[in-house]
Design a protein around this motif. Structure first.
Motif, PDB file in Angstrom:
ATOM      1  N   ARG A 149       0.831  -1.204   0.000  1.00  0.00           N
ATOM      2  CA  ARG A 149       0.000   0.000   0.000  1.00  0.00           C
ATOM      3  C   ARG A 149       0.868   1.258   0.000  1.00  0.00           C
ATOM      4  O   ARG A 149       0.538   2.248  -0.656  1.00  0.00           O
ATOM      5  N   VAL A 150       1.964   1.222   0.731  1.00  0.00           N
ATOM      6  CA  VAL A 150       2.881   2.362   0.735  1.00  0.00           C
ATOM      7  C   VAL A 150       3.427   2.606  -0.671  1.00  0.00           C
ATOM      8  O   VAL A 150       3.455   3.749  -1.154  1.00  0.00           O
ATOM      9  N   LEU A 151       3.835   1.541  -1.353  1.00  0.00           N
ATOM     10  CA  LEU A 151       4.356   1.673  -2.708  1.00  0.00           C
ATOM     11  C   LEU A 151       3.286   2.176  -3.678  1.00  0.00           C
ATOM     12  O   LEU A 151       3.562   2.988  -4.565  1.00  0.00           O
ATOM     13  N   HIS A 152       2.052   1.699  -3.497  1.00  0.00           N
ATOM     14  CA  HIS A 152       0.950   2.159  -4.351  1.00  0.00           C
ATOM     15  C   HIS A 152       0.719   3.657  -4.188  1.00  0.00           C
ATOM     16  O   HIS A 152       0.601   4.399  -5.172  1.00  0.00           O
ATOM     17  N   ARG A 153       0.631   4.114  -2.934  1.00  0.00           N
ATOM     18  CA  ARG A 153       0.370   5.533  -2.710  1.00  0.00           C
ATOM     19  C   ARG A 153       1.527   6.385  -3.208  1.00  0.00           C
ATOM     20  O   ARG A 153       1.313   7.456  -3.773  1.00  0.00           O
ATOM     21  N   LEU A 154       2.763   5.933  -2.980  1.00  0.00           N
ATOM     22  CA  LEU A 154       3.911   6.716  -3.427  1.00  0.00           C
ATOM     23  C   LEU A 154       3.933   6.811  -4.945  1.00  0.00           C
ATOM     24  O   LEU A 154       4.244   7.878  -5.499  1.00  0.00           O
ATOM     25  N   THR A 155       3.593   5.728  -5.631  1.00  0.00           N
ATOM     26  CA  THR A 155       3.538   5.760  -7.096  1.00  0.00           C
ATOM     27  C   THR A 155       2.498   6.756  -7.576  1.00  0.00           C
ATOM     28  O   THR A 155       2.743   7.545  -8.505  1.00  0.00           O
ATOM     29  N   GLU A 156       1.306   6.737  -6.960  1.00  0.00           N
ATOM     30  CA  GLU A 156       0.258   7.678  -7.323  1.00  0.00           C
ATOM     31  C   GLU A 156       0.708   9.117  -7.081  1.00  0.00           C
ATOM     32  O   GLU A 156       0.500  10.003  -7.930  1.00  0.00           O
ATOM     33  N   LEU A 157       1.332   9.361  -5.939  1.00  0.00           N
ATOM     34  CA  LEU A 157       1.765  10.710  -5.593  1.00  0.00           C
ATOM     35  C   LEU A 157       2.868  11.197  -6.519  1.00  0.00           C
ATOM     36  O   LEU A 157       2.894  12.374  -6.907  1.00  0.00           O
ATOM     37  N   PRO A 168      10.866  11.216 -16.007  1.00  0.00           N
ATOM     38  CA  PRO A 168      10.685  10.080 -15.093  1.00  0.00           C
ATOM     39  C   PRO A 168      10.847  10.444 -13.626  1.00  0.00           C
ATOM     40  O   PRO A 168      10.438   9.686 -12.753  1.00  0.00           O
ATOM     41  N   THR A 169      11.432  11.616 -13.333  1.00  0.00           N
ATOM     42  CA  THR A 169      11.652  11.994 -11.941  1.00  0.00           C
ATOM     43  C   THR A 169      10.460  12.774 -11.391  1.00  0.00           C
ATOM     44  O   THR A 169       9.653  13.322 -12.138  1.00  0.00           O
ATOM     45  N   SER A 170      10.382  12.818 -10.085  1.00  0.00           N
ATOM     46  CA  SER A 170       9.301  13.562  -9.432  1.00  0.00           C
ATOM     47  C   SER A 170       9.670  13.760  -7.967  1.00  0.00           C
ATOM     48  O   SER A 170      10.326  12.904  -7.370  1.00  0.00           O
ATOM     49  N   THR A 171       9.276  14.886  -7.405  1.00  0.00           N
ATOM     50  CA  THR A 171       9.489  15.143  -5.976  1.00  0.00           C
ATOM     51  C   THR A 171       8.148  15.177  -5.265  1.00  0.00           C
ATOM     52  O   THR A 171       7.271  15.970  -5.633  1.00  0.00           O
ATOM     53  N   VAL A 172       8.004  14.313  -4.274  1.00  0.00           N
ATOM     54  CA  VAL A 172       6.782  14.257  -3.468  1.00  0.00           C
ATOM     55  C   VAL A 172       7.066  15.014  -2.175  1.00  0.00           C
ATOM     56  O   VAL A 172       7.755  14.504  -1.282  1.00  0.00           O
ATOM     57  N   PRO A 173       6.552  16.254  -2.014  1.00  0.00           N
ATOM     58  CA  PRO A 173       6.904  17.093  -0.868  1.00  0.00           C
ATOM     59  C   PRO A 173       6.006  16.860   0.342  1.00  0.00           C
ATOM     60  O   PRO A 173       5.370  17.787   0.861  1.00  0.00           O
ATOM     61  N   LEU A 174       5.968  15.619   0.788  1.00  0.00           N
ATOM     62  CA  LEU A 174       5.105  15.261   1.919  1.00  0.00           C
ATOM     63  C   LEU A 174       5.906  14.578   3.014  1.00  0.00           C
ATOM     64  O   LEU A 174       6.924  13.933   2.755  1.00  0.00           O
ATOM     65  N   ARG A 175       5.411  14.687   4.230  1.00  0.00           N
ATOM     66  CA  ARG A 175       6.032  14.001   5.357  1.00  0.00           C
ATOM     67  C   ARG A 175       5.701  12.515   5.317  1.00  0.00           C
ATOM     68  O   ARG A 175       4.695  12.097   4.738  1.00  0.00           O
ATOM     69  N   GLN A 176       6.539  11.729   5.963  1.00  0.00           N
ATOM     70  CA  GLN A 176       6.279  10.296   6.027  1.00  0.00           C
ATOM     71  C   GLN A 176       4.985  10.018   6.794  1.00  0.00           C
ATOM     72  O   GLN A 176       4.287   9.039   6.501  1.00  0.00           O
ATOM     73  N   GLU A 177       4.629  10.886   7.725  1.00  0.00           N
ATOM     74  CA  GLU A 177       3.360  10.730   8.455  1.00  0.00           C
ATOM     75  C   GLU A 177       2.171  10.848   7.501  1.00  0.00           C
ATOM     76  O   GLU A 177       1.169  10.127   7.652  1.00  0.00           O
ATOM     77  N   ASP A 178       2.278  11.760   6.539  1.00  0.00           N
ATOM     78  CA  ASP A 178       1.188  11.929   5.575  1.00  0.00           C
ATOM     79  C   ASP A 178       1.064  10.701   4.678  1.00  0.00           C
ATOM     80  O   ASP A 178      -0.045  10.219   4.414  1.00  0.00           O
ATOM     81  N   LEU A 179       2.196  10.200   4.209  1.00  0.00           N
ATOM     82  CA  LEU A 179       2.175   9.001   3.378  1.00  0.00           C
ATOM     83  C   LEU A 179       1.617   7.822   4.162  1.00  0.00           C
ATOM     84  O   LEU A 179       0.844   7.015   3.628  1.00  0.00           O
ATOM     85  N   ALA A 180       1.964   7.727   5.449  1.00  0.00           N
ATOM     86  CA  ALA A 180       1.448   6.639   6.294  1.00  0.00           C
ATOM     87  C   ALA A 180      -0.064   6.725   6.418  1.00  0.00           C
ATOM     88  O   ALA A 180      -0.767   5.721   6.316  1.00  0.00           O
ATOM     89  N   ALA A 181      -0.587   7.933   6.631  1.00  0.00           N
ATOM     90  CA  ALA A 181      -2.032   8.097   6.771  1.00  0.00           C
ATOM     91  C   ALA A 181      -2.750   7.707   5.485  1.00  0.00           C
ATOM     92  O   ALA A 181      -3.792   7.043   5.518  1.00  0.00           O
ATOM     93  N   MET A 182      -2.197   8.090   4.340  1.00  0.00           N
ATOM     94  CA  MET A 182      -2.838   7.773   3.066  1.00  0.00           C
ATOM     95  C   MET A 182      -2.750   6.287   2.735  1.00  0.00           C
ATOM     96  O   MET A 182      -3.601   5.754   2.029  1.00  0.00           O
TER      97      MET A 182
END
Length: 226
Positions: A149-157, A168-182
């Protein structure tokens, strides 16, 4: 006026109705950190994201804030205005950076429905898309392990935050807490997964961000088809 091609949700409408929808909506710009609407408010406006990104947040039963989703260009929120008895907002929407939406009020939506009966196709698609998304997340939470699920959300983000679809590159400017919640898991689980894929050369980690090296390889690692 923005081209309808920027809003996939309008694809099923005849050209004249698509044009009427975009003509009816008003452009609003939001500074970074601006609150578009608050959880619990009565829904009075429908928003289509035309630029930038927004975070949807909610307050848990323990009183803590939790991230629900990130909404990028083409996304729609505020669908409560489509219901006869408008419900309260189920999330607070905050601009992550400078961003922009096209806005329609309840009166605007009702006028469109009177003048263009075909608009109901769009309204149904918006509500159906939200229902499909919720069903998918529920099934994923029950049948997919937390690491995936973590990999799925990170891919979407990574896709949402990509400024150029060919890059191919991208920066996801979120905290690990936010990714955990999603992802419906814990920060230690997110950190573990990120450390693993960092060693694999898929990401580099920074303070409050994840730099994705190759979105295609990340999607493959997550088991998602392109």
């Amino acid at each position: 006026m923005l081209a309808a091609a920027n809003f996939p949700m309008l694809d099923g409408l005849p050209a004249d109705v698509r044009a009427a929808v975009l003509d009816q909506m008003v452009r609003r710009r939001w500074a970074a950190g601006a609150i578009v609407c608050r959880e619990g408010d009565i829904g009075e406006t429908l928003h289509m994201v035309s630029a930038g990104r927004f975070m949807a947040r909610t307050v848990t039963i323990t009183g803590e804030e939790a991230a629900l989703a990130v909404l990028g260009p083409g996304a729609v929120f505020g669908e409560q205005v489509l219901l006869e008895h408008r419900e309260r907002r189920n999330a607070t929407i905050v601009a992550i950076g400078d961003a922009e939406t096209l806005v329609a009020t309840v009166a605007d939506v009702n006028e469109l429905r009177r003048n263009h009966p075909g608009i109901d196709r769009f309204l149904i698609d918006v509500l159906s898309d939200r229902a499909r998304r919720l069903t998918h997340l529920l099934l994923e939470a029950r049948h997919v392990d937390a690491d995936s699920r973590v990999l799925h959300r990170l891919t979407e983000l990574a896709d949402i935050f990509a400024d150029d679809p060919e890059d191919p590159t991208s920066t996801v400017p979120l905290r690990q807490e936010d990714l955990a919640a999603m992802a419906g898991t814990t920060r230690p689980t997110v950190n573990k997964v990120l450390r693993v894929i960092e060693k694999e050369g898929l990401v580099t980690l920074g303070r409050g961000r994840v730099d994705v090296v190759d979105r295609g390889r990340l999607a493959e690692r997550a088991g998602l088809r392109r």
